[in-house]
Design an enzyme around this catalytic site. Structure first.
Site, mmCIF file in Angstrom:
data_model
loop_
_atom_site.group_PDB
_atom_site.id
_atom_site.type_symbol
_atom_site.label_atom_id
_atom_site.label_comp_id
_atom_site.label_asym_id
_atom_site.label_seq_id
_atom_site.Cartn_x
_atom_site.Cartn_y
_atom_site.Cartn_z
ATOM 1 C CG HIS A 224 -2.199 -0.787 1.238
ATOM 2 N ND1 HIS A 224 -2.925 -1.442 2.376
ATOM 3 C CD2 HIS A 224 -2.847 -1.461 0.154
ATOM 4 C CE1 HIS A 224 -3.608 -2.111 1.672
ATOM 5 N NE2 HIS A 224 -3.664 -2.457 -0.110
ATOM 6 C CB CYS A 279 4.075 -10.404 4.327
ATOM 7 S SG CYS A 279 4.998 -10.936 5.794
ATOM 8 C CD GLU A 309 -2.911 -9.267 7.550
ATOM 9 O OE1 GLU A 309 -1.660 -7.587 7.511
ATOM 10 O OE2 GLU A 309 -3.093 -9.102 8.359
ATOM 11 C CG ASN A 407 2.426 -0.124 8.290
ATOM 12 O OD1 ASN A 407 3.029 0.633 8.989
ATOM 13 N ND2 ASN A 407 1.770 -0.481 7.006
#
Ligand code: SF4
Length: 491
Positions: A224, A279, A309, A407
């Protein structure tokens, strides 16, 4: 330290006079400058060297060149990205690039073409004479003439009026620039920027481009961050919403956030060669969902409802997974099998809020099972700890990251929770001058998907607003790496 604004011509001085209050506004002619203490901004008109420039456009200098030859001196203007961004937000047309100062008005078209060939955007007669390299210089020039509309043509007076009108419209930004200048300290949070999962995902696309050649299709943003996506797009990656959008038989990379099994089924149906950049720490959460749901448990997935996610993780067992966003939802969630309950988490949550959500769930469902180790990944945890440390010392925290980066959003929230205002910016051009007025200590961090180069550019841009002491806080080193998938691993 007072900032100074130099205006070589009287008409330029008049355009700014009523609207610039924070700086000393000085009408110079060609000669003054150089020894003025403090930050200097030169504002005036200029000739455009590129056809794409129009009369009234503004050019913000990234460098000031003293003549057209290769040996001329060059003075950097590091605050250009911040200044150009602010002018664009004011609705002005702005280009950014080198401005060259020459002796006298350049009427000769051959000389103009030679100047344009150096890479300069605009030509003036004063800037290089008015600034010095150690004075945090900035230059804004409003274009009068252009290659297709040179000075000795009818219409030049109207073009001059358009240029001065733009300069007048730029005056509030000049004032804000002056208010934002000054000495300051920059605290660099460590660790910051790319994590191992993001580095791996980007490397997978780069290697796929090298090995199989473009186009390489990528479902959704690989990570992102707008800069990462734009860069890979320039190199031949094609970003699509769904596997259905990819031509049969092509290569498709799955993004770092992971996907639901139905995406893999669609890719298989379309005979795509799939390279999985999920990931490994996200893949681990998918496996946990499998482990719990195989035993018949309902799984509470702590995370943000629409985040990619979470959508991917929930897709592993949509009938058995319920998304719980926060402690409030944890207090309300209704389940039919409270005895056989489990929970997992999105990897990029705010550590403290997630702990609170788990605590609410444990109070309500004492038998609830969770993952063996926390699902919030090392990179999220480390970056939140680092930003908390700089927030404790800073007046303002700038977080580099895109708005859709979970994040990065959490880093801004952690700073705010520490009582320090935080702004999430894609790059230096997003920084608003008003945020910096009176701010003497700025903390900088970057989300796990934001390239390190953006941090360097932001630090340089802030340094262009006055003397800046840069101090690292924390340890930037993280010793984590993940193996590449076999499709792109070195043979
Ligand atoms: S933030 Fe964490 S989970 Fe996400 S890609 Fe980076 S290491 Fe993996």
């Amino acid at each position: 330290m007072t900032a100074t604004v130099f205006t070589p011509l009287r008409s330029e001085w008049l355009a700014l006079r009523d609207r610039v209050h924070t700086a000393d506004l000085v009408r110079t002619g060609r000669g003054a400058g150089g020894s003025t203490p403090g930050p200097v901004l030169v504002a005036g008109v200029a000739g455009g060297l590129r056809d794409e420039l129009r009369s009234g456009d503004l050019v913000v200098a990234t460098e000031i060149w003293s003549d057209e030859g290769p040996d001329g001196s060059r003075v950097a203007c590091p605050s250009a990205p911040i200044l150009a961004g602010e002018l664009r937000r004011s609705g002005l047309r702005v280009a950014s690039g080198p401005v060259v100062t020459v002796d006298g008005v350049v009427h000769d078209p051959v000389r103009r073409r030679r100047l344009a060939a150096t890479g300069a955007l605009a030509v003036d007669n004063e800037s290089a004479l008015l600034v010095s390299a150690d004075g945090s210089p900035a230059v804004i020039r409003a274009i009068v003439d252009t290659p297709s509309r040179p000075l000795l043509r009818p219409g030049t007076p109207a073009r001059g009026v358009a240029a001065l009108a733009s300069l007048r419209r730029a005056a509030p930004v000049v004032d804000a620039w002056a208010a934002a200048t000054g000495e300051r300290q920059v605290l660099l949070a460590g660790p910051r920027s790319f994590c191992a999962g993001v580095e791996r995902a980007i490397e997978i696309v780069e290697r796929a481009l090298e090995r199989f050649g473009p186009p390489i299709y990528v479902r959704r943003q690989i990570v992102h961050n707008r800069h990462v996506v734009d860069d890979l797009e320039r190199r031949g990656a094609v970003f699509v919403d769904e596997a259905d959008d990819v031509p049969r038989g092509s290569t498709l990379v799955l993004a770092a956030h992971g996907v639901a099994p139905d995406v893999r089924s669609t890719a298989a149906r379309r005979e795509l060669q799939v390279i999985d950049a999920t990931c490994p720490l996200v893949a681990k959460v998918h496996q946990e969902v499998h482990r719990f749901t195989r035993r018949g448990s309902t799984v509470l997935l702590i995370g943000h409802h629409d985040h990619e996610e979470v959508v991917g993780t929930r897709g592993e067992a949509p009938e058995q997974v319920i998304v719980v966003a926060d402690p409030d939802e944890a207090a309300r969630v209704a389940v039919s099998d409270p005895e056989g309950l489990a929970y997992v988490m999105q990897t990029t949550l705010a550590v403290e809020e997630a702990a609170e959500t788990v605590s609410v769930l444990r109070d309500r469902f004492p038998g609830i099972r969770g993952p063996r180790n926390d699902d919030i990944c090392y990179a999220t945890t480390n970056r939140q700890g680092a930003v908390r440390r700089v927030a404790g010392e800073a007046d303002l925290v700038l977080v580099l990251g895109s708005q859709n980066s979970s994040n990065s959003q959490r880093l801004a929230e952690v700073s705010e929770a520490e009582g320090t205002p935080a702004r999430l910016v894609d790059d230096a051009s997003d920084v608003e001058l008003a945020w910096l007025a009176g701010v003497r200590t700025i903390g900088i961090t970057a989300g796990a998907s934001a390239p390190p180069l953006l941090v360097d550019e932001l630090v340089a841009a802030l340094g262009g607003l006055g003397p800046t002491l840069v101090r690292p806080v924390g340890d930037p080193v993280e010793d984590v790496s993940f193996a590449l998938p076999k499709e792109v691993a070195t043979a």
